[in-house]
Design an enzyme around this catalytic site. Structure first.
Site, PDB file in Angstrom:
ATOM      1  N   HIS A  51     -18.109  -3.163 -16.149  1.00  0.00           N
ATOM      2  CA  HIS A  51     -17.348  -1.986 -16.633  1.00  0.00           C
ATOM      3  C   HIS A  51     -16.914  -1.086 -15.475  1.00  0.00           C
ATOM      4  O   HIS A  51     -16.732   0.107 -15.659  1.00  0.00           O
ATOM      5  CB  HIS A  51     -18.174  -1.157 -17.624  1.00  0.00           C
ATOM      6  CG  HIS A  51     -18.836  -1.967 -18.689  1.00  0.00           C
ATOM      7  ND1 HIS A  51     -18.265  -2.224 -19.909  1.00  0.00           N
ATOM      8  CD2 HIS A  51     -20.036  -2.601 -18.699  1.00  0.00           C
ATOM      9  CE1 HIS A  51     -19.083  -2.976 -20.640  1.00  0.00           C
ATOM     10  NE2 HIS A  51     -20.158  -3.224 -19.920  1.00  0.00           N
ATOM     11  N   SER A  76       4.019   5.151   4.009  1.00  0.00           N
ATOM     12  CA  SER A  76       4.819   5.880   3.032  1.00  0.00           C
ATOM     13  C   SER A  76       5.981   6.534   3.753  1.00  0.00           C
ATOM     14  O   SER A  76       5.861   6.933   4.914  1.00  0.00           O
ATOM     15  CB  SER A  76       3.943   6.938   2.352  1.00  0.00           C
ATOM     16  OG  SER A  76       4.725   8.024   1.910  1.00  0.00           O
ATOM     17  N   LYS A  90      -0.448   7.981   4.934  1.00  0.00           N
ATOM     18  CA  LYS A  90      -0.705   6.872   4.011  1.00  0.00           C
ATOM     19  C   LYS A  90      -0.745   5.503   4.681  1.00  0.00           C
ATOM     20  O   LYS A  90       0.011   5.209   5.582  1.00  0.00           O
ATOM     21  CB  LYS A  90       0.369   6.824   2.918  1.00  0.00           C
ATOM     22  CG  LYS A  90       0.332   7.954   1.919  1.00  0.00           C
ATOM     23  CD  LYS A  90      -0.941   8.017   1.069  1.00  0.00           C
ATOM     24  CE  LYS A  90      -1.091   6.870   0.105  1.00  0.00           C
ATOM     25  NZ  LYS A  90      -0.117   6.937  -1.003  1.00  0.00           N
ATOM     26  N   GLU A 139      -0.844  -5.355  -3.898  1.00  0.00           N
ATOM     27  CA  GLU A 139      -0.167  -4.846  -5.098  1.00  0.00           C
ATOM     28  C   GLU A 139       0.985  -5.754  -5.516  1.00  0.00           C
ATOM     29  O   GLU A 139       1.199  -6.015  -6.692  1.00  0.00           O
ATOM     30  CB  GLU A 139       0.365  -3.431  -4.841  1.00  0.00           C
ATOM     31  CG  GLU A 139      -0.741  -2.406  -4.705  1.00  0.00           C
ATOM     32  CD  GLU A 139      -0.197  -1.050  -4.237  1.00  0.00           C
ATOM     33  OE1 GLU A 139      -0.365  -0.091  -4.967  1.00  0.00           O
ATOM     34  OE2 GLU A 139       0.394  -0.975  -3.152  1.00  0.00           O
TER      35      GLU A 139
END
Ligand code: ARG
Length: 458
Positions: free
Chosen positions: A155, A276, A282, A289
């Protein structure tokens, strides 16, 4: 003039040419198509269906066309519809009427079926070797991290400590099943459709076993109608590919989480991260992804081809021309995702200390504390309840179980002794796992040995 124009009294509208054509995508099959034609010409000549001198001219012409396509000298024509008719037309333009004999005893339905099977066979082999590199990378990360401890989760809540080697080897199992699934689908793809004619077979004395040998198929499709109608081999391949992508995507999801400041378990190498355009600080895990995102594409391809096929009457229907874009896209997605994923995990930095300190907090040894009381003669359900209360006490006092004194522990159960501290240490939680397939160092060593054997066998 079109190769099938005889029965028509006017030519097709140019919008139809455009709409009907598949050359834009099926040109990818030029090599398979030419190899299929060469084998067919050899068979026709061996069987005395065309003179061997004609077959030689045809075969030489096809070799020339292959060379020219590979040298980028050929421009395919939309009005010639697909790769099969483009090549046939090139051949007749070059060698004249002899070229017109090539299409004896075969159909385009035959051609497209054999071309795709050849393509899928190669794709499976290529993807399996990329998978092997992934399996190898997982074993080498595992070998370097047999004593790297991190939390195991359920979980997404800290559950029990495991080693990173163990975690990597869980993925090893998944990807080795993907490898198996591909081998299995290869068996069913490896059946020759060529020689089926349009759907009912041909009137010529063909030799399909000879064709199978020439084209490296281990068997011949037993029913010509099935051979030209069926695409389940491609569906099976895309389905195995979807499962593989699902595994890759889960792995990516974990790596994305692990590389966040919240986890900070790993850091992607600069070469496999991006920045970024606005936020200078970043460093984003775009590769992981993107692989996660591309999984949707492969699932879409599976639904696409399943839907194309779902209500087609036998035998060939033009709908089936639409099978190629999802098939090609699946192969390309896998071929681009797998190697970059491997490079990304090979170069990522593993923050062992962060993993260890995460495993130290969150009561990951609570089950082991309950097992400790079981060893002192208390039934497990009761132990669970005792440790539950003890954990609540720890939460209220901001302490770990092992930070409580023996006196404090004894307030929850008089069976606690001095040895509890050793028994519930994170290291011992791992070492004490006895069941086969567990995270203990010995079990993981066995898994690594088996994993290496599997890699050398393949
Ligand atoms: N371009 C077609 C395809 O990809 C080839 C087979 C065409 N056969 C036919 N009978 N129209 O499916």
């Amino acid at each position: 003039m079109k190769l099938w124009a005889g029965r028509f009294s006017k030519s097709t509208a140019s919008s139809v040419d455009e709409f009907n054509a598949s050359i834009e995508f099926d040109k990818k099959l030029y090599k398979q198509d030419i190899l299929g034609s060469i084998a067919h010409a050899k068979m026709l000549s061996k069987q005395g269906i065309i003179p061997s001198s004609d077959a030689s001219v045809i075969i030489d012409g096809l070799h020339q066309i292959l060379e020219d396509i590979e040298a980028g000298k050929i421009e395919f024509k939309t009005e010639l519809e697909d790769i099969h008719m483009n090549i046939e037309k090139l051949l007749t333009d070059r060698i004249g009427d002899v070229g017109k004999k090539l299409h004896t005893a075969r159909s385009r339905n035959d051609q497209v079926a054999v071309d795709i099977r050849l393509y899928v066979k190669d794709a499976i082999t290529d993807i399996q070797s990329l998978l092997m590199e992934l399996l190898q990378a997982l074993v080498s990360i595992a070998e370097k991290n047999t004593d790297t401890i991190l939390p195991g989760y359920t979980h997404l809540q800290r559950a029990q400590p495991v080693t990173l080697a163990y975690h990597m080897l869980a993925y090893f199992q998944m990807f080795s099943r993907d490898h198996d699934r591909l081998s299995d689908s290869l068996k069913r793809t490896d059946s020759l459709p060529l020689g089926s004619g349009a759907l009912a077979g041909t009137t010529y004395e063909t030799d399909r076993d000879f064709l199978a040998k020439e084209l490296n198929f281990s068997k011949v499709c037993p029913n010509a109608m099935d051979a030209v109608s069926d695409r389940d081999f491609a569906i099976e391949f895309i389905s195995s590919a979807s499962i593989l992508m699902m595994h890759l995507s889960r792995f990516c999801e974990e790596l994305i989480l692990w590389s966040s400041s919240e986890f900070n378990f790993i850091e992607m190498d600069d070469a496999y991260s991006t920045g970024s355009s606005i936020m200078p600080q970043k460093k984003n895990p775009d590769i992981a992804e993107l692989i996660r995102g591309k999984t949707g594409r492969v699932y879409g391809n599976l639904i696409n081809i399943l839907t194309i096929m779902k209500s087609l009457p036998l035998a060939y229907n033009k709908d089936m021309q639409e099978d190629k874009p999802p098939l090609f896209d699946t192969v390309e997605t896998l071929k681009s995702s797998l190697p970059i994923f491997v490079a990304m995990i090979q170069t990522m930095k593993i923050n062992k200390e962060k993993m260890y300190s995460a495993a130290k907090s969150g009561f990951l040894n609570a089950t082991d504390a309950a097992d400790y009381l079981v060893s002192k003669g208390i039934p497990f359900r009761e132990c669970h309840e005792i440790i539950g209360r003890l954990v609540l006490h720890c939460i209220q006092n901001n302490k770990a179980i092992e930070e409580l004194s023996l006196d404090e522990l004894k307030r929850f159960s008089d069976r606690f002794e001095e040895d509890v501290y050793e028994k519930i240490s994170i290291e011992n939680c791992i070492a004490a796992k006895k069941s086969s397939g567990s995270t203990s160092i010995e079990n993981v060593a066995i898994m690594i040995e088996q994993a290496k054997k599997l890699i050398t066998k393949n």
